[in-house]
Design an enzyme around this catalytic site. Structure first.
Site, PDB file in Angstrom:
ATOM      1  CG  ASP A   1      -2.065   0.940   1.101  1.00 11.04           C
ATOM      2  OD1 ASP A   1      -1.999   1.821   0.232  1.00 11.04           O
ATOM      3  OD2 ASP A   1      -3.037   0.806   1.867  1.00 11.04           O
ATOM      4  CG  ASP A   2      -0.218   4.714   0.021  1.00 15.67           C
ATOM      5  OD1 ASP A   2      -1.018   4.235  -0.807  1.00 15.67           O
ATOM      6  OD2 ASP A   2      -0.546   5.553   0.879  1.00 15.67           O
TER       7      ASP A   2
ATOM      8  CB  CYS B   1      -6.550   2.529  -1.252  1.00 14.32           C
ATOM      9  SG  CYS B   1      -5.075   3.061  -0.395  1.00 14.32           S
TER      10      CYS B   1
ATOM     11  NE  ARG C   1      -5.957  -1.282  -1.649  1.00 18.21           N
ATOM     12  CZ  ARG C   1      -5.005  -1.878  -0.934  1.00 18.21           C
ATOM     13  NH1 ARG C   1      -5.188  -3.073  -0.458  1.00 18.21           N
ATOM     14  NH2 ARG C   1      -3.872  -1.246  -0.679  1.00 18.21           N
TER      15      ARG C   1
ATOM     16  CE  LYS D   1      -6.138   0.103   2.247  1.00 16.70           C
ATOM     17  NZ  LYS D   1      -5.360   1.349   2.245  1.00 16.70           N
TER      18      LYS D   1
ATOM     19  CG  HIS E   1      -9.751   0.714   1.281  1.00 15.55           C
ATOM     20  ND1 HIS E   1      -8.780   1.664   1.073  1.00 15.55           N
ATOM     21  CD2 HIS E   1     -10.798   1.362   1.845  1.00 15.55           C
ATOM     22  CE1 HIS E   1      -9.222   2.835   1.497  1.00 15.55           C
ATOM     23  NE2 HIS E   1     -10.433   2.678   1.965  1.00 15.55           N
TER      24      HIS E   1
ATOM     25  CB  SER F   1      -6.770   3.373   4.941  1.00 14.93           C
ATOM     26  OG  SER F   1      -6.901   3.282   3.557  1.00 14.93           O
TER      27      SER F   1
ATOM     28  CG  HIS G   1      -1.903   3.899   3.856  1.00 18.93           C
ATOM     29  ND1 HIS G   1      -2.269   4.687   4.913  1.00 18.93           N
ATOM     30  CD2 HIS G   1      -2.724   4.224   2.829  1.00 18.93           C
ATOM     31  CE1 HIS G   1      -3.269   5.477   4.530  1.00 18.93           C
ATOM     32  NE2 HIS G   1      -3.569   5.213   3.265  1.00 18.93           N
TER      33      HIS G   1
ATOM     34  CG  ASN H   1      -1.828   4.250  -4.161  1.00 24.28           C
ATOM     35  OD1 ASN H   1      -2.850   3.765  -3.666  1.00 24.28           O
ATOM     36  ND2 ASN H   1      -0.902   4.826  -3.406  1.00 24.28           N
TER      37      ASN H   1
END
Ligand code: MG
Length: 463
Positions: A29-30, A69, A73, A126, A128, A151, A229, A282
């Site tokens: 994530d991120d 996010c 996804r 995660k 989301h 998140s 994240h 991302n």
């Protein structure tokens, strides 16, 4: 005779199962394009991912369906641009704890596609894509779920919001008690707030347990880490170790986890029967300075349709199946659904518009990728298109933290092969290319006009 027929039928079932590879998607994530050793990071140590890249394929032009996010996804799991299933919204950027919606049940996920061939399907990490029971992984084709449904910075406790505002504050040394996020097993909350200090280690352990439990038959494991994240957390074993700081600690723990998962696959003799993909949802959240990642040579980060928002560090690994090396062909998380379907010998949905390409031939032979174009969407708007090396922007968001969208009266054209950083606009010298790419944008907008309505805007009514 009857026994012989039964025996042959059983044998063919076993053979079919043998030809069906397992799939493991490890999704961060991120994470930024420039955060891994094998993608050029000089201070974060990622020996396990570097080895994975050396034994497998490093894809340098791989895209996520959206720079944030939730829609990203949705794109991975359905093989459709998020605008099509109402997962890209002008009203709300992602799902929040008060969101009433989720990925519509009528959408077909990779897990549901593989279920046609009786794959075991597990989700760890995660989600989301909606936290209400009807939207959780177990309602979208997964047999089991363990993780945080949205998140890790949500459900922030009252009084702790200020931590987000400045850089020199406790947010940069986060306290897991400040985020009342639930940890779920299937559809039950088993811990709240989730102890995020140990979350990467626990996801890793769950993933290993899942692989061991399902080693006898084909499986699909979706392991979606909730980090890096912000807020950042690492277990004691990793905290304070990386010279890159806490962000480095977090990534080094994720790297350790990847190493454990791959070693488990090797130890169980599943390496030649398994396809593992490592990527992220991302680009880096640059507003958080040293707590965010690095996009390396790419322009901007998360939330933008510049390369830094949507081009992600990606590794495919399947010893004996994928010849090792660097692949500079275009690919996307949108392509995972048709690619997995192809390897599993099953068909994806044919009753709706799909946006993925089958990359299996490129993975196995390094043949030219069937993906020659990519559309950059965010917040329900088409910002840019790529065709071959050329990318045309008609709108963009420059800011590092969801700044205003700027409509470009004069579109900007970049050659991503010679100008990876989108630094030199060459629209003036290539008017014919600008016209061709503008036509592609119009065509794609028309093609998505029949999309499902916005699924992100609805909120749970407050009593
Ligand atoms: Mg993200």
């Amino acid at each position: 005779m009857r026994f012989l027929i039964l025996f042959l039928a059983l044998l063919s079932l076993v053979r079919a199962a043998e030809n069906q590879p397992n799939f493991v998607v490890i999704f961060c994530d991120d994470l930024g394009y420039g955060d891994l050793g094998c993608f050029g990071n000089p201070t974060i140590k990622t020996p396990n991912l570097d080895r994975m890249a050396q034994e497998g394929q490093k894809w340098t032009q791989f895209y996520v369906a959206d720079p944030v996010c939730t829609p990203s996804r949705a794109g991975l799991l359905t093989g459709r641009y998020p605008i099509r299933n109402g997962m890209s919204s002008a009203k709300r950027v992602v799902f929040f704890p008060d969101s009433a919606g989720g990925l519509p049940q009528g959408e077909v996920t990779i897990a549901e596609v593989l279920k046609q061939k009786n794959y075991a399907t597990g989700a760890v990490g995660k989600w989301h894509l909606g936290h209400l029971p009807q939207f959780l992984p177990i309602a979208q084709g997964f047999d089991s779920y363990y993780g945080i449904p949205y998140s890790n910075d949500m459900d922030i406790i009252q009084g702790a919001e200020n931590y987000r505002k400045g850089a020199e504050d406790p947010f940069f040394y986060p306290d897991t008690m400040n985020y009342d996020v639930p940890l779920m097993q299937d559809d039950k909350v088993i811990e709240r707030p989730a102890n995020q200090n140990t979350i990467t280690r626990r996801y890793t352990e769950k993933a290993i347990e899942y692989i061991k439990d399902n080693q006898e038959h084909p499986f699909f494991l979706y392991l979606a880490h909730s980090l890096p994240h912000i807020p950042l957390f690492a277990s004691e074993q990793f905290r304070g170790k990386s010279i890159r700081g806490l962000y480095g600690d977090v990534l080094e723990e994720i790297d350790w986890g990847v190493g454990r998962v791959l070693q488990t696959i090797r130890d169980l003799d599943l390496d030649e029967k398994t396809i593992v993909v490592f990527t992220t949802d991302n680009g880096p959240w640059l507003a958080f300075k040293t707590h965010g990642g690095s996009a390396g040579p790419l322009r901007a980060g998360k939330g933008t349709t510049f390369e830094g928002g949507q081009r992600v560090p990606t590794i495919f690994w399947s010893p004996g199946r994928f010849p090792p090396g660097t692949v500079s062909e275009m690919g996307s998380t949108l392509d995972l659904l048709p690619t997995f379907a192809s390897f599993a010998g099953v068909k994806g949905p044919s009753d709706r518009k799909m946006d993925g390409f089958d990359l299996s031939k490129t993975l196995m032979t390094k043949a030219k990728s069937p993906r020659e174009e990519f559309h950059y969407w965010t917040r329900a708007k088409l910002h840019a298109v790529r065709s071959g090396p050329w990318k045309l922007h008609v709108q963009q968001r420059e800011s590092i933290n969801y700044g205003k969208v700027v409509h470009l009266d004069k579109p900007e054209l970049y050659n991503l092969e010679t100008d990876i950083s989108e630094a030199y606009d060459v629209a003036d010298t290539h008017p014919e290319l600008v016209r061709r790419l503008l036509k592609m944008i119009k065509k794609h907008e028309a093609d998505t006009a029949d999309s499902l309505p916005d699924q992100l805007a609805a909120r749970i009514p407050t009593p």
